[in-house]
Design a protein around this motif. Sequence first.
Motif, PDB file in Angstrom:
ATOM      1  N   TRP A 352      32.556  35.132  50.729  1.00  0.00           N
ATOM      2  CA  TRP A 352      33.805  35.082  49.887  1.00  0.00           C
ATOM      3  C   TRP A 352      33.728  33.715  48.853  1.00  0.00           C
ATOM      4  O   TRP A 352      33.134  32.752  49.308  1.00  0.00           O
ATOM      5  N   ALA A 353      34.126  34.246  47.783  1.00  0.00           N
ATOM      6  CA  ALA A 353      33.926  33.169  46.459  1.00  0.00           C
ATOM      7  C   ALA A 353      35.331  32.599  45.969  1.00  0.00           C
ATOM      8  O   ALA A 353      36.081  33.534  45.950  1.00  0.00           O
ATOM      9  N   TRP A 354      35.099  31.558  45.617  1.00  0.00           N
ATOM     10  CA  TRP A 354      36.656  30.899  44.833  1.00  0.00           C
ATOM     11  C   TRP A 354      36.211  30.317  43.460  1.00  0.00           C
ATOM     12  O   TRP A 354      35.165  29.780  43.395  1.00  0.00           O
ATOM     13  N   TRP A 363      38.538  38.575  34.218  1.00  0.00           N
ATOM     14  CA  TRP A 363      37.254  39.224  33.825  1.00  0.00           C
ATOM     15  C   TRP A 363      36.493  40.165  34.963  1.00  0.00           C
ATOM     16  O   TRP A 363      36.131  41.484  34.844  1.00  0.00           O
ATOM     17  N   LEU A 364      36.528  39.547  35.877  1.00  0.00           N
ATOM     18  CA  LEU A 364      35.771  40.070  37.261  1.00  0.00           C
ATOM     19  C   LEU A 364      36.691  41.292  37.891  1.00  0.00           C
ATOM     20  O   LEU A 364      36.183  42.362  38.252  1.00  0.00           O
ATOM     21  N   GLN A 365      37.851  41.041  37.562  1.00  0.00           N
ATOM     22  CA  GLN A 365      38.821  42.270  38.110  1.00  0.00           C
ATOM     23  C   GLN A 365      38.937  43.543  36.917  1.00  0.00           C
ATOM     24  O   GLN A 365      39.072  44.609  37.394  1.00  0.00           O
ATOM     25  N   ARG A 378      27.431  39.164  32.029  1.00  0.00           N
ATOM     26  CA  ARG A 378      27.617  38.474  33.144  1.00  0.00           C
ATOM     27  C   ARG A 378      28.438  38.954  34.294  1.00  0.00           C
ATOM     28  O   ARG A 378      28.366  38.769  35.507  1.00  0.00           O
ATOM     29  N   VAL A 379      29.423  39.561  33.908  1.00  0.00           N
ATOM     30  CA  VAL A 379      30.280  40.121  34.894  1.00  0.00           C
ATOM     31  C   VAL A 379      29.782  41.328  35.691  1.00  0.00           C
ATOM     32  O   VAL A 379      29.927  41.427  36.810  1.00  0.00           O
ATOM     33  N   VAL A 380      28.781  42.020  34.876  1.00  0.00           N
ATOM     34  CA  VAL A 380      27.981  43.275  35.713  1.00  0.00           C
ATOM     35  C   VAL A 380      26.968  42.363  37.008  1.00  0.00           C
ATOM     36  O   VAL A 380      27.170  42.667  38.055  1.00  0.00           O
ATOM     37  N   LYS A 381      26.394  41.227  36.572  1.00  0.00           N
ATOM     38  CA  LYS A 381      25.497  40.784  37.154  1.00  0.00           C
ATOM     39  C   LYS A 381      26.358  39.954  38.537  1.00  0.00           C
ATOM     40  O   LYS A 381      25.718  40.229  39.644  1.00  0.00           O
ATOM     41  N   ILE A 382      27.537  39.353  38.216  1.00  0.00           N
ATOM     42  CA  ILE A 382      28.277  38.712  39.137  1.00  0.00           C
ATOM     43  C   ILE A 382      28.796  39.797  40.190  1.00  0.00           C
ATOM     44  O   ILE A 382      28.654  39.478  41.549  1.00  0.00           O
ATOM     45  N   THR A 383      29.265  40.815  39.796  1.00  0.00           N
ATOM     46  CA  THR A 383      29.997  41.824  40.687  1.00  0.00           C
ATOM     47  C   THR A 383      28.981  42.693  41.519  1.00  0.00           C
ATOM     48  O   THR A 383      29.329  43.227  42.404  1.00  0.00           O
ATOM     49  N   GLN A 384      27.852  42.826  40.990  1.00  0.00           N
ATOM     50  CA  GLN A 384      26.748  43.378  41.773  1.00  0.00           C
ATOM     51  C   GLN A 384      26.495  42.699  42.962  1.00  0.00           C
ATOM     52  O   GLN A 384      25.862  43.413  43.860  1.00  0.00           O
ATOM     53  N   ALA A 388      34.076  42.164  43.081  1.00  0.00           N
ATOM     54  CA  ALA A 388      35.441  41.670  42.678  1.00  0.00           C
ATOM     55  C   ALA A 388      36.546  41.147  43.809  1.00  0.00           C
ATOM     56  O   ALA A 388      37.413  40.210  43.431  1.00  0.00           O
ATOM     57  N   SER A 389      36.569  42.147  44.456  1.00  0.00           N
ATOM     58  CA  SER A 389      37.429  41.727  45.802  1.00  0.00           C
ATOM     59  C   SER A 389      37.365  40.658  46.592  1.00  0.00           C
ATOM     60  O   SER A 389      38.319  40.298  47.200  1.00  0.00           O
TER      61      SER A 389
END
Length: 419
Positions: A352-354, A363-365, A378-384, A388-389
């Motif tokens: 779980w991330a805050w 952006w992530l959503q 960066r969004v692609v790398k993060i959500t992989q 996003a949920s």
Amino acid sequence: MEKGPNLQKDIQALILKWRTYRYAFTADIEKMYRFLWIADEQKSLQKIIWRNSPTDQLSEYALCTVTYGTKSAPWLAMRTLQQLATDHGHLYSEAANLLRHDFYVDDLISRNNCLETAKKLQIDLIKLLKCGGMNLRKWSSNATELLEQLTEDQISQTKFDFKQDDSMKTLGLGWNPKSDIFTFSWNLKPNSKKILTKRALLSEISQLYDPLGWFSRVTVKAKLIFQRVWTKKLAWDEALPKDIQDEWLKTKDQLEELRIVKISRWIGSIQNNIELLAFSDASEKAYSSVIYTRTINQHGQPVVSLLVAKTRVAPLAQKLSLPRLELSGALLLTQLVNKVTESLSGYNITVWAWCDSKVVLAWLQGKASKYEKYVENRVVKITQVIPASNWLYIESKRNPADCATRGLYPKQLVNTEGA
């Protein structure tokens, strides 16, 4: 000399894994390099000239064992341990596995959840290293039962100090086996010159080795001080401005305060499930990430522990907006989560991330392809890594990553609630 490939284990990964087991034990190989003989045909490559006094004739000697300080020494030592595990692993299979994966230089850093299994591993490891003529000594453990089957000269009565591979010096990070807590001591070498220069400052800052980032709120302050020095475009041996000298000396003088900080080694995990509670934040000066674990202990109670943290200063060459810095902080957190999950393979991990930036959360959503390339990549790398949920909003004043974006003096860190 050939340096050879790096066979050394990652100290960060070793400690992370070590903290998830109830019973921990350490030991070291007595004078490891002195037990590793060089092949006869290569002894001539380690010749030295020596005499005991200026009046004596020069004598020629050949060093017969692996010599500390030579370029090839670390690889030769680690490769020999691996070969020992291969040659005699059929006799002590579990101990051979520890020899391959749980040694850092000459130090054993191992663990187990079963006391009886740990006892057997201890005896098998001693026997396995005896096959190579080596003595495993200075045993420490948080379980006194593991020390009862040893002789008095095999047991260490002092805390275990973690070493830095290239210098064999302690890192300022120690483990007290009786209380099963980590202790800290940064003893910076005094400046040999009265004037603090850029060179001297860099030398002192480099001694603040913090493998798991537990003091990143302090070390980021040191990074920011040096970044200010860099903008002054001073020569390496030129005196620093007085305000910068005063700020660094204030930080340095307060390092003794960190001795009172205690962190439990065991994160309290008795089940195979570990929750990672991850936080990121950024300011115009720096961005940071910190991860805590949440586990259930033997009494059925939740236990939250500081696991690892990391910071980076904001780049000077490329001026980034605050939302982009916040996104960089989220990416740094993702990379840290990736490292932790790899180190804790075998566990069921939930993340779980805050973040306190609503722009980054938006952006992530959203759909990554509709953003400009900087944000999209960066969004692609993060959500992989973290869907996003699993990203949530937190207020800045409640975000534990917040103060690491500006830096704290050691005394401020010690007095910070929840630090």
